[in-house]
Design an enzyme around this catalytic site. Structure first.
Site, PDB file in Angstrom:
ATOM      1  NE  ARG A  39      -4.355  -1.467   1.702  1.00 26.88           N
ATOM      2  CZ  ARG A  39      -5.204  -2.051   2.541  1.00 26.88           C
ATOM      3  NH1 ARG A  39      -4.910  -2.127   3.821  1.00 26.88           N
ATOM      4  NH2 ARG A  39      -6.337  -2.537   2.100  1.00 26.88           N
ATOM      5  CE  LYS A 204     -12.326  -8.609   6.034  1.00 25.66           C
ATOM      6  NZ  LYS A 204     -11.771  -7.480   5.272  1.00 25.66           N
ATOM      7  N   GLY A 356      -7.294  -7.422   0.374  1.00 32.77           N
ATOM      8  CA  GLY A 356      -5.974  -7.441   0.994  1.00 32.77           C
ATOM      9  C   GLY A 356      -5.377  -8.836   1.054  1.00 32.77           C
ATOM     10  N   GLY A 380     -12.772  -3.804   0.259  1.00 37.02           N
ATOM     11  CA  GLY A 380     -14.097  -3.326   0.649  1.00 37.02           C
ATOM     12  C   GLY A 380     -14.631  -2.295  -0.332  1.00 37.02           C
TER      13      GLY A 380
END
Ligand code: ADP
Ligand code: MG
Length: 411
Positions: A39, A204, A356, A380
């Site tokens: 990142r 998730k 990620g 997200g």
């Protein structure tokens, strides 16, 4: 949306201008050591570009989830050092994000130099649901700069002070990372070249179910693996043992299965790798997806499924992949993720990896990052975009949306 060039034109050049850049520098740390600087590297082009044009570049970012108060374990200090190495120039570090240190650091910052402000989430107002509380942080951030550049793609789906509110207070533009990410997402959503295949996995589950609703009518094939697959298998009435399961989502999954049934768009694993415990040395055993023993948990898709998924990807012209197919962190359960990654590198068209852990998996399994069309920095944010949701941090930059607010050329 305004670009850095537009901003520069409106301000009569960037030389000497204080430009606040919101970047996503939320990297994994292990005892103060950065374990994956992806990142930070992705944030460098925009920062360098502004510095090269003589701007005084003030970077704001967050790290982890501190409780709205200073916490040394979430300090951005190691990130400032790494950013300096990547830029080849020292980065001034302010020990607070909107306070005295930030003001003094910006004041003494020379043209073409870069400063990083301490973790903006050390202020409770940053993530507050209360407009006035966020506004206070945004006011203080805005006072540090003449213009704002939004480049933290991983946070543009958040209505937060340093992402959203500050953009209403300064002439604002998108950075190069945000521009690239949005461009790729537009290619996925506007007129994707077909076959358009989406692969979903990861842990998730409830976060990701929403995107399926939108994709069922758009993608030609939807492949479901990872922890997410078991709620679907349960919805088909199968025993899933101790596998990851979101029981309250079973009705939703059942509805998706019904909607997809007649068109055969939804592919689930036909076999899985099970084991008796969640551990790095756990031994894998292949079972049919409808024969998972009650005392076992599924930690990867099986070899038949990996083959079927790779075949379903082979002729794809557009692919979006989010979420590993298994617990790739354990060697015995990495094969499914490896097979999907391999298939993506071989397609003739646009392949996008979002998330990620998916990006980390690609690197960990030794794939060359350039073999993929695009590796997104924001899981997200990309999912919410594909879901058809509005991204507050993007909408606030939109010229139309900005009407009536402070115009771009305001000083
Ligand atoms: P991303 O960050 O790419 O969006 P997620 O955060 O949703 O992905 O999920 C990544 C995690 O999912 C990985 O750490 C992986 O170990 C885990 N995972 C994948 N498959 C399973 C499974 N069958 N059971 C439990 N965890 C799984
Ligand atoms: Mg993740």
């Amino acid at each position: 949306m305004a670009t850095i060039d537009d901003l520069s034109r409106e301000l009569g050049g960037l030389r000497g201008r204080r430009v606040l850049v919101r970047s996503d520098l939320n990297v994994p740390l292990d005892g103060g050591t950065i374990t994956d600087d992806g990142r930070i590297r992705a944030s460098v082009p925009t920062i360098r570009r502004l510095a090269d044009r003589g701007a005084r570049v003030v970077v704001s970012a967050h790290l982890g989830r501190p409780d709205g108060a200073p916490d040394p374990t979430f300090s951005l200090a190691p990130v400032a050092e790494r950013l300096g190495e990547l830029l080849g120039a020292q980065v001034a570090f302010a020990t607070d994000s909107v306070g005295e240190s930030a003001q003094a650091t910006v004041e003494s910052l020379h043209h073409g130099r870069v400063a990083l402000l301490e973790n903006v989430r050390f202020n409770a107002g940053e993530t507050s649901k209360d407009d006035a509380e966020r506004g206070q942080v945004a006011d203080r951030l805005a006072a540090l700069a003449d213009a704002f550049v939004s480049d933290g793609f991983g946070v543009v789906h958040r209505k937060q002070a340093s992402v959203y509110d500050v953009a209403q207070r300064l002439p604002a533009a998108m950075g190069q990372l945000v521009a690239t990410e949005i461009d790729v997402l537009r290619r996925l959503t506007r007129i994707p070249e077909r076959p358009y295949v989406v692969v979903l996995g990861g842990a998730k589950v409830s976060d990701k179910l929403g995107v399926i609703d939108n994709l069922l009518g758009k993608a030609d094939r939807l492949l479901i693996g990872g922890g997410m697959a078991y709620t679907f298998l349960a919805a088909k009435g199968y025993e899933v043992g101790n596998s990851l399961l979101e029981a309250d989502q079973i009705p939703v999954c059942r509805e998706y299965l019904e909607r997809a049934a007649d068109r055969g768009v939804l592919l689930l694993p036909v076999d899985v790798l099970v084991t008796d415990r969640f551990a790095a040395d756990a031994v894998a055993e292949v079972v049919r997806a409808d024969e998972i023993p009650v005392d076992r948990m599924g930690l990867d898709i099986g070899p038949e499924s990996a083959k079927a998924f790779a075949a379903a990807l082979a002729d794809a012209r557009t692919v979006f992949w989010n979420g590993p197919m298994g617990v790739f962190e354990f060697d015995a359960f990495a094969a499914g993720t490896r097979a999907v990654a391999q298939a993506l590198t071989e397609i003739d068209g646009l392949s996008v990896v979002g998330g990620g852990d998916s990006a980390a998996a690609v690197r960990r399994l030794g794939f060359d990052e350039t073999a993929f069309g695009h590796i997104s920095t924001g899981g997200g944010a990309s999912l919410e975009y594909l879901e058809g949701k509005k991204l507050p941090g993007i909408d606030v930059l939109d010229a139309g949306e900005r009407e009536g607010q402070r115009p771009l050329n305001a000083r």
